[in-house]
Design an enzyme around this catalytic site. Structure first.
Site, PDB file in Angstrom:
ATOM      1  N   SER A  15      57.687  38.277  39.525  1.00  0.00           N
ATOM      2  CA  SER A  15      57.791  37.617  40.828  1.00  0.00           C
ATOM      3  C   SER A  15      59.185  37.086  41.126  1.00  0.00           C
ATOM      4  CB  SER A  15      56.770  36.486  40.924  1.00  0.00           C
ATOM      5  OG  SER A  15      55.462  37.008  40.992  1.00  0.00           O
ATOM      6  N   LYS A  56      44.097  30.131  41.572  1.00  0.00           N
ATOM      7  CA  LYS A  56      43.979  30.539  42.970  1.00  0.00           C
ATOM      8  C   LYS A  56      42.879  29.785  43.718  1.00  0.00           C
ATOM      9  CE  LYS A  56      45.922  35.163  42.402  1.00  0.00           C
ATOM     10  NZ  LYS A  56      45.758  36.610  42.679  1.00  0.00           N
ATOM     11  N   ASN A  77      46.677  32.334  47.322  1.00  0.00           N
ATOM     12  CA  ASN A  77      47.769  32.729  46.424  1.00  0.00           C
ATOM     13  C   ASN A  77      49.134  32.339  46.983  1.00  0.00           C
ATOM     14  OD1 ASN A  77      47.938  34.926  48.428  1.00  0.00           O
ATOM     15  ND2 ASN A  77      49.321  35.875  46.948  1.00  0.00           N
ATOM     16  N   ASP A  93      47.557  38.247  49.012  1.00  0.00           N
ATOM     17  CA  ASP A  93      47.059  39.322  48.152  1.00  0.00           C
ATOM     18  C   ASP A  93      46.260  40.339  48.969  1.00  0.00           C
ATOM     19  OD1 ASP A  93      48.119  38.571  45.721  1.00  0.00           O
ATOM     20  OD2 ASP A  93      46.385  37.358  45.147  1.00  0.00           O
ATOM     21  N   GLY A 120      39.399  35.683  41.250  1.00  0.00           N
ATOM     22  CA  GLY A 120      40.020  35.559  42.560  1.00  0.00           C
ATOM     23  C   GLY A 120      40.483  36.882  43.132  1.00  0.00           C
ATOM     24  N   GLY A 231      49.244  48.151  39.968  1.00  0.00           N
ATOM     25  CA  GLY A 231      49.293  47.000  40.842  1.00  0.00           C
ATOM     26  C   GLY A 231      50.660  46.612  41.365  1.00  0.00           C
TER      27      GLY A 231
END
Length: 427
Positions: A15, A56, A77, A93, A120, A231
């Site tokens: 991230s 979350k 999120n 998300d 979540g 992902g």
């Protein structure tokens, strides 16, 4: 002002890098214990946060408002504090998940979709898949008892719950499979909750895991020729949506593919296979030096750990013992990212070595004419057996390699060919 990601374990998160690519240079990672979350989120200095496992849902009571998607899905999120100090919760998300499916050409419309997991991310996937027009959704859980019917969702989508042991028997006709669990994530690759052999109608597989690139589940999809996605596209797309909320400025969609390509290029391994004496080590070392990457020679790692040269291992313990040592090192090194790996010439003889090498890498076969192969210090190579050995291994090299690089001139030239091929093969 504080911008960043909060979660329990963030050692392998991408991230920070993604948000820095998006322009947020002050973005940081904050590993928090459960008891620390509320105080951290309520700090006046917090301007914007992303939230990951397992918080979350934890952060929802701390929000002054929730977006419609966050309310519907039941988890948050992304947190944004406005100028009046109010904290707003969003679910980006959802946007990322839809982008990931569309990018891979996976369309749930009218299909039966199996979602593995109930956390979540599962809630997000369920909402997105329903909104994309799925005909039926099955949620798999370890704790689910007998199959239940929740009822008709929006658009008449039936949502059912099933235990993992019932999946093959009751839901083997599932057409799209989504993994929202951490099963298969680094360092536990290539674990998988299911076998695609039990789902003959499968037409698409999505795994929210992005490390490794090719999970055990996605490997099965690739082997069956089924469209699949990891992902990373979801991660990048949700980050773009979050960044737009943080800053209030739009970001061009073209940035998504640029950042995905940048991350792929930085983390994907270059894996080299080929005949003994074909130049795997010299070409790999040259390529690694040019790219500023670490070079790992599987044979050398075995020798260092055993304190013996490979010919000595063969002589004292036999080939089978060496192959087991080799496989253990390949399994370990294949989990790493952003390195150059050269294997021994016979590593391709074991199919079990394929996924550990492929999970984070592109595999290249280095070739050289047989009469130019070096045989010095190679326990299985001599001039009389090279041709026979090559014929035995030819199909194995073809099976493992994504591309062939000729090493018929200078090492530097072959290294440049390898780099050009690697950098030109982004997805």
């Amino acid at each position: 002002m504080i911008y960043g990601l909060i979660g329990e374990k963030l050692g392998h998160s991408y991230s920070r890098e993604i948000h820095q690519e998006l322009g947020m240079k002050s973005y940081e990672l904050y590993e928090l214990e459960p008891g620390q979350v509320e105080d951290f989120v309520k700090r006046p200095a917090v301007s914007g946060l992303n939230v990951t496992i397992p918080y979350k849902q934890t952060v929802m009571p701390f929000c002054d408002t929730l977006s419609e998607s966050a309310k519907t899905i039941g988890c948050v999120n992304t947190l944004v504090r406005d100028g009046a100090g109010k904290l707003h919760g969003y679910n980006t998300d959802y946007d990322g998940f839809i982008y990931m499916l569309r990018r891979a050409g996976i369309d749930p419309r009218g299909r039966k979709v199996l979602i593995l997991g109930t956390g979540g991310t599962s809630l997000t996937a369920r909402a997105a898949i329903r909104d994309l027009g799925a005909g039926e959704i099955v949620i798999a859980s370890r704790r689910a008892g007998k199959e239940e019917t929740e009822g008709d969702g929006d658009g008449g989508c039936i949502v059912r719950f099933a235990s993992y042991q019932d999946l093959a028997a009751l839901h083997g006709d599932s057409e799209i499979i989504v993994n929202t669990t951490p099963v298969g994530m680094y360092p536990n690759a290539p674990d998988s909750l299911i076998s695609l052999a039990d789902f003959p109608d499968c037409q698409g597989v999505a795994d929210v895991i992005y490390n490794p690139r090719l999970t055990g589940l996605l490997h099965q999809a690739a082997e069956k020729g089924v469209p699949y996605t990891d992902g990373l596209p979801m991660l990048v797309a949700q980050a773009k949506a979050a960044e737009e909320l943080f800053t209030g400025r739009p970001i061009a969609d073209e940035e998504l593919e640029r950042i995905i390509g940048t991350l792929r290029n930085a983390r994907e391994n270059i894996v080299i296979v080929g005949m003994p004496g074909s130049g795997k080590t010299s070409v790999g070392m040259a390529a690694a030096k040019k790219l500023g990457r670490e070079f790992v020679d599987i044979d050398r790692v075995v020798e260092e750990r055993e304190g013996r040269a490979i010919p000595e291992i063969f002589r004292e313990d036999g080939e089978a013992v060496f192959r087991a040592m080799e496989a253990a090192v390949i399994a370990e090194q294949g989990k790493r990212t952003g390195i150059v790996i050269a294997t021994g010439g016979g590593a391709v003889l074991s199919e079990a070595n394929y996924l550990p090498l492929k999970q984070n890498g592109r595999i290249f076969q280095i070739t050289r004419s047989l009469d130019q192969l070096s045989t010095d210090g190679r326990p299985l190579s001599d001039r009389n057996t090279l041709k026979e050995m090559y014929e035995q291994r030819r199909s194995c090299y073809r099976r493992f390699a994504d591309e062939i690089i000729e090493n018929d001139a200078a090492v530097e030239e072959a290294a440049l060919r390898l780099i050009a091929a690697f950098q030109g093969t982004r997805e």
